[in-house]
Design a protein around this motif. Structure first.
Motif, PDB file in Angstrom:
ATOM      1  N   VAL A  94       0.843  -1.201   0.000  1.00  0.00           N
ATOM      2  CA  VAL A  94       0.000   0.000   0.000  1.00  0.00           C
ATOM      3  C   VAL A  94       0.878   1.251   0.000  1.00  0.00           C
ATOM      4  O   VAL A  94       0.623   2.219  -0.721  1.00  0.00           O
ATOM      5  N   GLN A  95       1.938   1.197   0.788  1.00  0.00           N
ATOM      6  CA  GLN A  95       2.797   2.380   0.849  1.00  0.00           C
ATOM      7  C   GLN A  95       3.482   2.637  -0.484  1.00  0.00           C
ATOM      8  O   GLN A  95       3.581   3.788  -0.934  1.00  0.00           O
ATOM      9  N   GLN A  98       0.931   4.037  -2.796  1.00  0.00           N
ATOM     10  CA  GLN A  98       0.620   5.414  -2.396  1.00  0.00           C
ATOM     11  C   GLN A  98       1.734   6.363  -2.818  1.00  0.00           C
ATOM     12  O   GLN A  98       1.479   7.485  -3.251  1.00  0.00           O
ATOM     13  N   GLY A 102       0.948   9.309  -5.024  1.00  0.00           N
ATOM     14  CA  GLY A 102       1.028  10.625  -4.394  1.00  0.00           C
ATOM     15  C   GLY A 102      -0.214  11.013  -3.642  1.00  0.00           C
ATOM     16  O   GLY A 102      -0.376  12.165  -3.273  1.00  0.00           O
ATOM     17  N   VAL A 103      -1.109  10.066  -3.425  1.00  0.00           N
ATOM     18  CA  VAL A 103      -2.306  10.356  -2.643  1.00  0.00           C
ATOM     19  C   VAL A 103      -2.435   9.304  -1.553  1.00  0.00           C
ATOM     20  O   VAL A 103      -1.864   8.226  -1.637  1.00  0.00           O
ATOM     21  N   ARG A 104      -3.177   9.694  -0.555  1.00  0.00           N
ATOM     22  CA  ARG A 104      -3.447   8.767   0.523  1.00  0.00           C
ATOM     23  C   ARG A 104      -4.718   8.014   0.190  1.00  0.00           C
ATOM     24  O   ARG A 104      -5.679   8.582  -0.302  1.00  0.00           O
ATOM     25  N   VAL A 105      -4.687   6.737   0.404  1.00  0.00           N
ATOM     26  CA  VAL A 105      -5.853   5.921   0.085  1.00  0.00           C
ATOM     27  C   VAL A 105      -6.408   5.352   1.380  1.00  0.00           C
ATOM     28  O   VAL A 105      -5.666   4.956   2.275  1.00  0.00           O
ATOM     29  N   ASP A 106      -7.728   5.384   1.509  1.00  0.00           N
ATOM     30  CA  ASP A 106      -8.359   4.925   2.738  1.00  0.00           C
ATOM     31  C   ASP A 106      -9.256   3.715   2.523  1.00  0.00           C
ATOM     32  O   ASP A 106      -9.539   2.998   3.463  1.00  0.00           O
ATOM     33  N   LEU A 209      -6.839   0.813   7.090  1.00  0.00           N
ATOM     34  CA  LEU A 209      -7.617   0.947   5.864  1.00  0.00           C
ATOM     35  C   LEU A 209      -9.034   0.478   6.137  1.00  0.00           C
ATOM     36  O   LEU A 209      -9.290  -0.282   7.070  1.00  0.00           O
TER      37      LEU A 209
END
Lengths: 446, 342
Positions: A94-95, A98, A102-106, A209
């Motif tokens: 995931v990192q 991401q 360049g965005v954070r994913v939830d 997440l």
């Protein structure tokens, strides 16, 4: 069943919220690798009309902005066995994705490949009171399906209405507003082991997440690797993964059956390691670099140097070579065994009765050279190796067959098939619960 | 064999046993460095996700440097001497620049001003020359100078060479105004120019009198212009009741003009004068307050002439009948002939 309904609805809500926010991650926790791709939903309108791009079943509305694959640890037979290690792998994937995006994913939708899937065909029938089929009737007939005993601690992963019939007219995909007296439905329900599903949920939650959906890997691979005609006319998708070989049957664009054979490519590697007495890493290298299934006489002379590196502690530096024929001799029986398992599954599923007996092999293990020849001998003549559909923004290295489930789940997120919980709970059912709750409240408070 | 045994025994007895040899060291596998976990730790993962959150990014990227700068500045300025040093340094710098030769004003040139105004202007300069041009606020100076009654307009400029030039337009006295507090010179718009001590200072200017006359100077000047033929006889204009004008001539004659449209009324009076020689006769007041109905007040001689012609007794200046025999005044009988319309 009701809890599950609520849980699946909650996940569906989360998925919708994620798509509204525009970012959704697809996580494939496999036995041999963990892949995370991040989808950006731009919505319709990123293509002009003159571009000649139609909606394409929702594919034109998203693109991949981040992707990362890492080796999987702590997973066996498609089930999480060591939570901490798997969690770490998921975090890594995931990192990495991401970082690229360049965005954070939830929100994450995940695949589950193993967990002993079991398919059930359910049938339900109701009388139509209004003389034609309304939305409530569809929901009511879905709720009227006779639910067999799934066994202890089984979770429903997919519950898709496959076929509607109004009176004698069968084969309807959308029965709404059709005039008739009786509405019948065939529903395909796929259940998996509850603990495995809980472990997956737990693992995703430990990575901060939110789980926005779970899909069967076999189903997702079928969505990605089967072309539209194959889905329509009937085909089997064999997703040959590292630990588990998933099998899914498609007809009329619906999944009719799914199962998994608990054998996969990792088993071949273990056989090579044991048979040639080489470390697992070397065995994996041998399999992927020199492996094959059809031996020729030339293979006897083609010697492969398996001399371990000097600093390796297992072998003391002796120079060793194996012939490719040896390697094939080890790999072929195991692959035959896997394909035999697949054939048994297909027999159980009634693959022989399908109008078109196309078999599509995909997944990481389908890249063994000569597999199509071997599979044609075991599974029938119509065999091909399938690669996942190309989706916008996916890197070249992720278009390999081993990422079919990932791509398929992305497609599923963009254009989900109807599930039972997509329909409103029938009024009577909800009403009874509501009345009971009101009654209880009155009794407790007055 | 036995011989050999013997030999061995003899050998062992005679020589010490061979020392234990070290086994030849086999190349040991080099200790492999413990493989680092490829995945991020949970803390690193959370920090990474936090960093990807736009709000935190902005907070750290913008907010933190701002806070840091503000904190450093605040800490440095919290000391009294540093603050004083800073303000003193800035003031010195500003002073240094402002007092450079290029900005100095050395002389003042005044154009178009009488000597008295020239003197006043020089006195009004807030600084003593030479001074920096930054210290002379020309706009304020102009406003202050234009507040002087004698000056209508003034323009200040700082010319190259350190010259402060002032171009003055003075008010021109057009009329004299006599009121309860004295005698003022007014310009054509009725603005006070200066006070004078006596009428004789400016004999060339016409005179107006009465409260509230100043704002109507323009009207008065127009009336004076219109009174062309009787100008030599004109003594002045009197504002009556702050609403209308009286034209005062010599020999005590008066032309009372209406509040509205006094100019046509005056022309009417002049026309009567030109036709009949009205003002040359014994008429004390020409009352034109109602222009449609002019009223004359006759003098005593004229009244008595009329009365004589009518065979009536004559009246004296107070209006008492004069007995022809006595020739003295009888206070009991009064006549209000002066009030009678003519």
């Amino acid at each position: 069943m009701r809890d599950l309904y609520e849980a699946q609805r909650a996940m569906r809500q989360a998925r919708r919220a994620a798509m509204a926010r525009g970012v959704l991650a697809v996580l494939d926790i496999g036995t041999s690798k963990v892949t995370c791709i991040i989808l950006q939903f731009d919505g319709p309108g990123q293509f002009r009309e003159s571009d000649g791009v139609g909606p394409m079943a929702g594919q034109s509305s998203f693109r991949v902005i981040g992707q990362f694959t890492t080796q999987s640890r702590g997973v066996r037979y498609g089930e999480i066995e060591i939570m901490a290690e798997t969690e770490r792998c998921v975090r890594h994937a995931v990192q990495g994705a991401q970082k690229q995006a360049g965005v954070r994913v939830d929100h994450v939708i995940a695949t589950i490949s193993g967990a002993r899937p079991a398919s059930y065909g359910l049938a339900g029938e109701i009388a139509l009171r209004s003389g034609k089929v309304t939305e409530e009737d569809v929901a009511a007939v879905l709720a009227a399906c006779e639910v067999p005993d799934f066994g202890r601690n089984r979770d429903v992963l997919h519950a898709q209405p496959v076929n509607f019939a109004v009176d004698a007219r069968s084969g309807l995909s959308d029965p709404r507003d059709i005039v008739g007296d009786r509405l019948a439905v065939d529903m395909h329900v796929l259940t998996i082991d509850g603990f495995a599903a809980s472990n997956l949920v737990q693992c995703v939650q430990r990575c901060d997440l939110e789980l926005a959906g779970v899909g069967s890997a076999a189903y997702a691979a079928g969505r990605a690797a089967l072309v539209e005609d194959e889905q329509e006319l009937g085909a089997a998708c064999v997703d040959m993964g590292g630990g588990v070989t998933g099998v899914s049957l498609f007809l009329k664009k619906h999944m009719l059956f799914a199962d998994a054979v608990r054998m996969g490519g990792d088993l071949v590697t273990r056989d090579i390691s044991a048979g040639l007495r080489v470390p697992l890493a070397t065995a994996e290298w041998l399999k992927t670099r020199h492996g094959g299934l059809e031996a020729t006489s030339r293979d006897d002379r083609e010697m492969i140097d398996v001399t371990p590196e000097q600093r390796d502690e297992h072998w003391d530096g002796e120079r060793r070579t194996v012939s490719r024929a040896d390697l094939i001799g080890i790999m072929r029986p195991r692959v035959e065994e896997i394909l035999d398992g697949v054939r048994e599954v297909l027999e159980v599923a009634g693959f022989d009765q399908m109008p078109s007996r196309q078999v599509v092999l995909t997944g990481g293990a389908s890249q063994i050279p000569g597999l199509d020849v071997l599979a044609a001998r075991i599974l029938g003549q119509n065999v091909r190796i399938g690669r996942p559909l190309r989706i916008h923004g996916l890197a070249q290295q992720h278009t390999a067959p081993c990422h079919a489930a990932t791509v398929g789940l992305a497609l599923h997120a963009a254009n989900p098939q109807d599930e039972w919980w997509d329909f409103e709970m029938p009024v009577e059912r909800a009403g009874v619960v509501g009345l009971r709750r009101a009654y209880r409240w009155f009794r407790n408070n007055w | 064999m036995s011989g050999l045994k013997h030999l061995t025994a003899a050998f062992s007895a005679s020589a010490p046993p061979a020392p234990a040899r070290r086994v030849g060291a086999r190349p040991q596998p080099a200790a492999r460095a413990a493989r680092r976990e490829p995945g991020p730790s949970r803390l690193a993962y959370r920090l990474n996700r936090l960093w990807l959150t736009p709000l935190y990014r902005r907070l750290v990227g913008v907010g933190l440097p701002l806070l840091l700068v503000a904190a450093i500045a605040g800490l440095w300025l919290s000391d009294e001497t540093r603050r004083a040093n800073l303000t003193g340094g800035v003031a010195a710098l500003v002073d240094n620049i402002q007092s450079r030769e290029a900005f100095m004003v050395r002389t003042m040139e005044i154009e178009g001003a009488s000597p008295a105004v020239d003197k006043a202007l020089r006195a009004m300069l807030p600084v003593t020359l030479p001074a920096s041009s930054f210290d002379i606020e020309l706009r304020d100076l102009r406003e202050a100078v234009e507040r002087l009654d004698a000056i209508e307009k003034v323009e200040f400029r700082i010319r190259p060479g350190g010259i402060l030039s002032a171009v003055v337009v003075e008010r021109k006295p057009a009329i004299l105004w006599r009121h309860a507090r004295g005698l003022d010179l007014l310009d054509a718009q009725g603005h006070r120019v200066a006070s004078v001590t006596s009428r004789d200072v400016r004999r060339d200017l016409p005179l107006i009198a009465g409260e509230g006359a100043a704002p109507h100077t323009a009207e008065a000047l127009a009336l004076i212009d219109a009174a062309g033929p009787i100008l030599p006889r004109l003594r002045g204009l009197v504002r009556v009741g702050e609403r209308r004008w009286d034209l005062v001539l010599d020999r005590g004659q008066r032309i009372m003009l209406p509040t509205e449209r006094p100019l046509p009324a005056l022309r009417q009076a002049l026309a009567m004068d030109a036709r009949d020689g009205l003002l040359a006769r014994d008429v004390t007041v020409v009352d034109l307050r109602d222009p449609s109905r002019p009223v004359l007040r006759m003098g005593l001689t004229a009244q008595n002439t009329l009365r004589r012609a009518a065979g009536l007794p004559e009246i004296d200046a107070e209006g008492n009948l004069i007995d022809p025999e006595e020739g003295g005044a009888k206070p009991a009988v009064t006549a209000s002939a002066g009030r009678r319309d003519g």
